[in-house]
Motif scaffolding. Sequence first.
Motif, PDB file in Angstrom:
ATOM      1  N   UNK A  74       6.329 -29.746 -18.270  1.00  0.00           N
ATOM      2  CA  UNK A  74       7.190 -29.018 -19.223  1.00  0.00           C
ATOM      3  C   UNK A  74       6.867 -29.393 -20.662  1.00  0.00           C
ATOM      4  N   UNK A  75       7.212 -28.456 -21.500  1.00  0.00           N
ATOM      5  CA  UNK A  75       7.105 -28.699 -22.935  1.00  0.00           C
ATOM      6  C   UNK A  75       8.520 -28.727 -23.499  1.00  0.00           C
ATOM      7  N   UNK A  76       8.797 -29.784 -24.255  1.00  0.00           N
ATOM      8  CA  UNK A  76      10.094 -29.896 -24.908  1.00  0.00           C
ATOM      9  C   UNK A  76       9.882 -29.906 -26.414  1.00  0.00           C
ATOM     10  N   UNK A  77      10.852 -29.433 -27.184  1.00  0.00           N
ATOM     11  CA  UNK A  77      10.714 -29.539 -28.635  1.00  0.00           C
ATOM     12  C   UNK A  77      10.512 -31.006 -29.043  1.00  0.00           C
ATOM     13  N   UNK A  78       9.807 -31.186 -30.156  1.00  0.00           N
ATOM     14  CA  UNK A  78       9.437 -32.539 -30.583  1.00  0.00           C
ATOM     15  C   UNK A  78      10.649 -33.452 -30.745  1.00  0.00           C
ATOM     16  N   UNK A  79      11.795 -32.872 -31.144  1.00  0.00           N
ATOM     17  CA  UNK A  79      12.966 -33.712 -31.395  1.00  0.00           C
ATOM     18  C   UNK A  79      13.938 -33.739 -30.215  1.00  0.00           C
ATOM     19  N   UNK A  80      13.561 -33.115 -29.115  1.00  0.00           N
ATOM     20  CA  UNK A  80      14.492 -33.061 -27.980  1.00  0.00           C
ATOM     21  C   UNK A  80      14.431 -34.358 -27.183  1.00  0.00           C
TER      22      UNK A  80
ATOM     23  N   UNK B 168      -0.553 -32.348 -22.262  1.00  0.00           N
ATOM     24  CA  UNK B 168      -0.470 -31.085 -22.996  1.00  0.00           C
ATOM     25  C   UNK B 168      -1.461 -30.068 -22.450  1.00  0.00           C
ATOM     26  N   UNK B 169      -2.652 -30.518 -22.187  1.00  0.00           N
ATOM     27  CA  UNK B 169      -3.664 -29.604 -21.638  1.00  0.00           C
ATOM     28  C   UNK B 169      -3.236 -29.088 -20.269  1.00  0.00           C
ATOM     29  N   UNK B 170      -2.594 -29.958 -19.536  1.00  0.00           N
ATOM     30  CA  UNK B 170      -2.138 -29.579 -18.194  1.00  0.00           C
ATOM     31  C   UNK B 170      -1.119 -28.438 -18.286  1.00  0.00           C
ATOM     32  N   UNK B 171      -0.231 -28.590 -19.260  1.00  0.00           N
ATOM     33  CA  UNK B 171       0.778 -27.557 -19.473  1.00  0.00           C
ATOM     34  C   UNK B 171       0.105 -26.272 -19.953  1.00  0.00           C
ATOM     35  N   UNK B 172      -0.836 -26.439 -20.879  1.00  0.00           N
ATOM     36  CA  UNK B 172      -1.503 -25.265 -21.456  1.00  0.00           C
ATOM     37  C   UNK B 172      -2.253 -24.485 -20.383  1.00  0.00           C
TER      38      UNK B 172
ATOM     39  N   UNK C 114      -1.398 -24.122 -17.273  1.00  0.00           N
ATOM     40  CA  UNK C 114      -0.414 -23.316 -16.552  1.00  0.00           C
ATOM     41  C   UNK C 114       0.015 -22.133 -17.408  1.00  0.00           C
ATOM     42  N   UNK C 115       0.196 -22.427 -18.689  1.00  0.00           N
ATOM     43  CA  UNK C 115       0.640 -21.373 -19.598  1.00  0.00           C
ATOM     44  C   UNK C 115      -0.432 -20.288 -19.704  1.00  0.00           C
ATOM     45  N   UNK C 116      -1.676 -20.710 -19.763  1.00  0.00           N
ATOM     46  CA  UNK C 116      -2.766 -19.728 -19.866  1.00  0.00           C
ATOM     47  C   UNK C 116      -2.821 -18.866 -18.601  1.00  0.00           C
ATOM     48  N   UNK C 117      -2.635 -19.501 -17.450  1.00  0.00           N
ATOM     49  CA  UNK C 117      -2.634 -18.736 -16.197  1.00  0.00           C
ATOM     50  C   UNK C 117      -1.532 -17.691 -16.228  1.00  0.00           C
ATOM     51  N   UNK C 118      -0.396 -18.118 -16.732  1.00  0.00           N
ATOM     52  CA  UNK C 118       0.737 -17.202 -16.793  1.00  0.00           C
ATOM     53  C   UNK C 118       0.428 -16.056 -17.752  1.00  0.00           C
ATOM     54  N   UNK C 119      -0.156 -16.412 -18.891  1.00  0.00           N
ATOM     55  CA  UNK C 119      -0.455 -15.385 -19.888  1.00  0.00           C
ATOM     56  C   UNK C 119      -1.509 -14.415 -19.373  1.00  0.00           C
ATOM     57  N   UNK C 120      -2.518 -14.977 -18.715  1.00  0.00           N
ATOM     58  CA  UNK C 120      -3.567 -14.101 -18.208  1.00  0.00           C
ATOM     59  C   UNK C 120      -3.030 -13.197 -17.103  1.00  0.00           C
TER      60      UNK C 120
ATOM     61  N   UNK D   4      -5.452 -26.114 -27.409  1.00  0.00           N
ATOM     62  CA  UNK D   4      -5.377 -27.210 -26.429  1.00  0.00           C
ATOM     63  C   UNK D   4      -6.737 -27.618 -25.866  1.00  0.00           C
ATOM     64  N   UNK D   5      -7.775 -26.896 -26.293  1.00  0.00           N
ATOM     65  CA  UNK D   5      -9.101 -27.265 -25.797  1.00  0.00           C
ATOM     66  C   UNK D   5      -9.263 -26.969 -24.318  1.00  0.00           C
ATOM     67  N   UNK D   6      -8.677 -25.869 -23.876  1.00  0.00           N
ATOM     68  CA  UNK D   6      -8.768 -25.474 -22.473  1.00  0.00           C
ATOM     69  C   UNK D   6      -9.468 -24.124 -22.414  1.00  0.00           C
TER      70      UNK D   6
END
Lengths: 906, 580
Positions: free
Chosen positions: A605-611, A644-648, A650-656, A672-674
């Motif tokens: 998961x990605x959380x906001x920086x201040x969360x 972060x790359x791991x999340x990215x 998954x996100x890229x798969x979802x976007x694609x 993210x260098x992915x």
Amino acid sequence: MKTNVLKTILLASLVSCGGGAKHDEIQGNVGTVVATRPAMKATLAAITVRGELFAKQSDTWTPMISGNTLPDVREVKTERRGAIVALGDSADAPLLYLRANSHVALTQDGSGVHVAILEGRARLRRGASVSSYIDTESGEVIVTGDVLVDARPKGRADVRPTGARPSAADWSFALQQPETGAGVGRMEARVARSDKMENIELRDVMVDVKTAGDQAITEVTHIFHNAIDERREGTFRFPVPDGALLVGLAMEIDGKMVEGEIVEREKARAVYEKIVDEMLDPALLEWEQGNWFKLRVFPLEAKADKKVVIRYVTQLSKQGNGFEYDYSLAAPEQGEIGSFHLTVDGKPQLAQKNIAKGIDLSVPIATKIPDVMTEKRADGIYTAVRIAPHLAVPGFRTSTGARDIAIVIDTSRSSLESRAQELEVLETTVRQLAPQDKFTVIAADVEIQRSWPGYVAASEQALREAKKMIEGIEPDGASDLANTFATLDAADPSQVIYIGDGIATWGEQRTDELAKLAKKIGVPVDAALVGKGASTALWAELSGETGGRSMIVKSQLDEQRFALAATQADMIRLTNATLEVPAGAVLFPSTATTLFEGEEMVAVMKLPADAPMPASMKLTGTISGAPYTENIQLAAAVPTDRVGQRWARQMLSKMEASNAGKEEVVALSTEFGVMSKYTSLLVLENDEAYKKYEIDRKNQREAEKAQQLAQATTAPTVTGGDLDSLGAREASLSPDEVQPGDPEIKIPAPIDAQSVVVSFPFGETKLAVWDTDINAWMVRFLIDQQTPDGTYYARVTITHSDGRLEVLQLPYTVDTKAPIITAKATKVGAGYHIRVKQTRDGTRPKDAERVEIVLPDGSIMKLGMTEWGVFEGDWTPDAALTGPITLQVFARDNALNQSTIELVLP
Amino acid sequence: MTFVAAIANAAIAVYTNTTEVRACQPLDDGFLVGTGGGLVWTDKSGAPKKVWTKLDGLPATRVDGIAMVDGDVYVGTEKGGVRVKLDKGAVMIDGGIGGMSVRDVVKYGDAIYYATDEGVRIEQHKGPRVPSSKDVPFKGGGNKQARARVSSLAIADGALWAGTAGGLYKMRNGVFELVTIESGANEVTSLYADGKTLWIATTNGLYTREGSAVRGYGGGNLRRVTKVDGAIVAAGLGGGYVTIDRGRLVSYKGAAKIAMVQALTESNGVACTGGLDGLALRASKTAAWTTVKASAGIQANDVSALAADGETLWVGSFDHGLSKLSKGVWTTIESAQIDHRVNAILVEPRAGKTSRIWVATANGISIVEPKPSGISVSEITKSEGLPARGVLSLARLRDGRILAGTMHGAAILADGARPIAIGLKQNLEVKNVWAVAEDSQGNLWLGATNGVFRGKPDDSAWTRYSVATKHLRDDWVMAIVPDGAQVFVGTYKGGVTRFAVGDVVTATQLGDGWINPGGLRIDGSTLYASTMEGLRTSDVSATTWATNDTFTVADTTATARVGGKLFVASRRGIVSPAGP
């Protein structure tokens, strides 16, 4: 515990199918049983032998190659690589898959063939010709399907259905496939004045693995040698392991390693072509096919070496209760590899010369893998959580009767190009069915055709008929999944397997409505998603809600995994497993999924920086129809690279999958260098070239930052990064063991090197000495008190046993400057929040490592580091302070340089 | 080749190791050999006649280069270069430059040019007065630090060339300008001018430059190129000797058996060569090379620890193991159970028995027990319960047990018992324990990089003295030595602090200085401090100290007194004055 559950299941199956006698009453030491039972009568047939296979008859070990058969075999073992053997010479004999360096005992009695694993790992697949059993210390287990067996100390064995975690059996699937050059890349170039291509000599391969949580970052360094007296363009091909995430490419240009940058694919290609025209040094890495990436490299200078580095991330393999790193090197197609070295987390695991044969390695990871891993980036906090729910169900019994399995084949227009693969998946799946299982095949587009009314046994004849029906249907029309589900509902199956691209293009297309229809069937729905447009967008939800699994299937390995997961995972499962999304988080998996007993899910998961980090996560689902809820308490998060790359990814798969805009995909991919389907990795000659083509040097910066970070965390006074600029192999300072003034350098040159000499810039030359404890060449050196601050290079010359010289460089930094700091105190309630910040001094990295405050009572408070160069802490005085109070602030850097400032409290 | 040199005035005995050959020069009556342990004058067979060191007037003990210029011998050391004359066994120094490492010297025009690690220095003689000197400017090349490290000078095709760690430079109009050799060949280690052809040895192989044409031959990490019997010969680290045959690099037949070559010179058929593994000589063009046999002696110049046991001096070296000097005889202690990286030595006297020698190394502790038949060695390593592999310091406790400072806290050792770790249990935030001691009240003192800690093994909280508590001037504690109710603490760059141990602990700062590990010792009422600037002494009750002006040895590491004689160890060997 898992073994017991499994045994229960398997024995239940045994009772249900009525085959053979119940054998769990056999007790005692495996060795005793093996010794008293006769050798296997059935002929042992070597099907595939990748390394060395030996079979023992009486007291004699006989080597076997593929195609050999031997009677009366008592034991069999493999060396270097794995093998497949048949326990009998008929086509339907049980198959035993042996991993590299495994050893099993084979015996036979009236009930069938018995396999006892003595060492290593095996997979046993039942066969119709003879019953097969796994002997363990606590009894024996009849194999009614397909199981994985791990040797455990004192004759114990861990036995589990292969389908529960098919990825653990990847090594066995690889044995079934043709060798495709796994492990290293190869380079081709045109033969001089000819159109023929030839392989370029691969002199050295260094595989350097660093683990980060449950992932491994593998860096494969190749040194090619262009032997002819002519400059050429090379084509480098590299097989990224299945499921790996390609994250880096670097190439040596003018003695320096230049990092590749992720660039939008069309732009990358255009820049490459232009630069080749200008006779400069570019390299362009693109996906070619399957798992192969292709890199065009120019120039390969005449009679010169070329160094190419590929970096990728894989999941560590979970085996039993631990993790291991697996590496397979196929027999090199390009001829011998001059030398090969593999290190994992700095420890040498393998060093060999003149490699002509393949190698399989499994390296257990000794460090504890954290349950919660986190990476803080500028845009948020990325966290990966390993979740392994306890899925016990009292009195659980697996299915006791024959299963009726409905297999749906997508025959719509979109299956035009993927028809062959659909049929491969069908074939692989049907062949995994148990003898008591029955199946039917349903061809589905806007219309439905069925292979035959009702269900038939999974015979070869039935399979041929089903394939013939599919081949006779011209791929056409749309895909009406609602109609398909209605048909399935009426067919009353015990399981549904869907093979197609997974996209509904006619009739009902809403995910939630289709999910309702799928659930209405009331059985697990598994999906193999094939073809260019294959998408999990819909099926992850449908499968997850029904207790099935969906997988994108690209390779034969995927086909094997899917077939086993769909047919050999008759265990407790958590259906519709869903994680509650913490506030503000973007979480994967984002849809419901199915979790099997003993299986682990990794939520990212990605959380906001201040969360704040949530204290727990809620997992819900259904087990055997009953609702299930578990609050998973999160352990302290451990900072881990590449979350972060791991999340990215998954996100890229979802976007694609959701056809997101190209610009968005490229932006996330470069951020993210992915790699994505719209990007390539491009290496240019120098900074100017990147600037000219407006390519951001993000990866280079990341590499430099990583090096700085490494320096900042290493030894004081002298800090050094890994030797990479010239070095084929890593040499490093050993900061954990040495203090400033007399550091040591560790050089993992081979033990048989004639000499390892280290020359220092200040005129000293030293001979390194082999250290048997560390398994590396070590040398100690001194730094003169008068040495000015700066970065220096030690030169390492390795004279190999064959007289070949290898020269490496090791940078180190001398630092005698105290850290420059500022301090600020802010009143918070009755106390103070104190923040001390290191100011950058020129190009030096922020290297303060300890900050202390002397409080008015003389006691000392240590501040905590919250980011590099920033230290914070809170102090509340015991009593109210009077008058202006000045605190002394002391800061110390990695080099043990100290500075002091005063802080006046507000 | 190792020998002891007692210099002319016999006031100080000097013990250096001269195995590592860095330069050599055939002479009419022998050879002059520049080594890590001084300048050695040998006879024709290589037997040493004299060794000269810094104490004889050389700028420094380590010799970095020897050059013949118009019949004069120039000797470059790590702290300057001088012109020397050998006269009846004495070395006469005549002119030169100081302060920096000098690797090569040539005469170009009327001036003498010195290749140094701080650039090229020119010395001009204008008239009979003291010559003036200045640096020659450099132009080009990004790495100023590298280009300043000049290894060699040569005059080819009428021009002066400088080989540097940052590339090849040619002097034009009084300025050295960068000349490209080839990508990767940036570090020049040696030059040889052969008419118009400049031969260039680099860490990446051998090259020639003639006019603007450059040709590469390969050859690896080369250190020296010169002519031997009219043929170009190059040699370096690991690759042996190579020459050119029909334009190709081939092995040089009949070469000396030196693998790590740093020096090679031939003159009228007489030749010498040497390197990390010693010296080899050739008496004439037709003679074979002979390797000069090393003699017993101190095994390395980097001495890290000394300890006295009666008439025996135990010597630990930084990375060459353990040896002893007893009744004028050196013995190297050969044992696989003693790591070659020695950090500290402790002598444990035993009633009615020979003493045991505790040796702290980078790989544990070795206990050497002298026996009539030789020695026996036992080990205590991490496997036996030490908190870390590396052991940095040792002290004997009043109850006879041994306290060891390791790279992860400390440990108390006793025969037959598992080590008792001190660190985590006592809530000590210490990693590397560089110094250990016990005070008169039975408290242990542990010197770490974050101050000194005082307490007893059973205490859960120890007292920390540091810069922040205003007890120390530097937190990195290198040495601790108790003396009655006092404890002296030496730090890396903050000198020595004297702690008075009573109900209240007070600290008094003595002189500044950079104290080396284990570098404090009490000898009667004198405190000896081994510092990076040399040996300092002080009365234990005094508040200041003085540099020992009997002899000046930079980077002193340890002291010991054997048979009434003081031995002072440094990074360049051991010296011992004749008097007390």
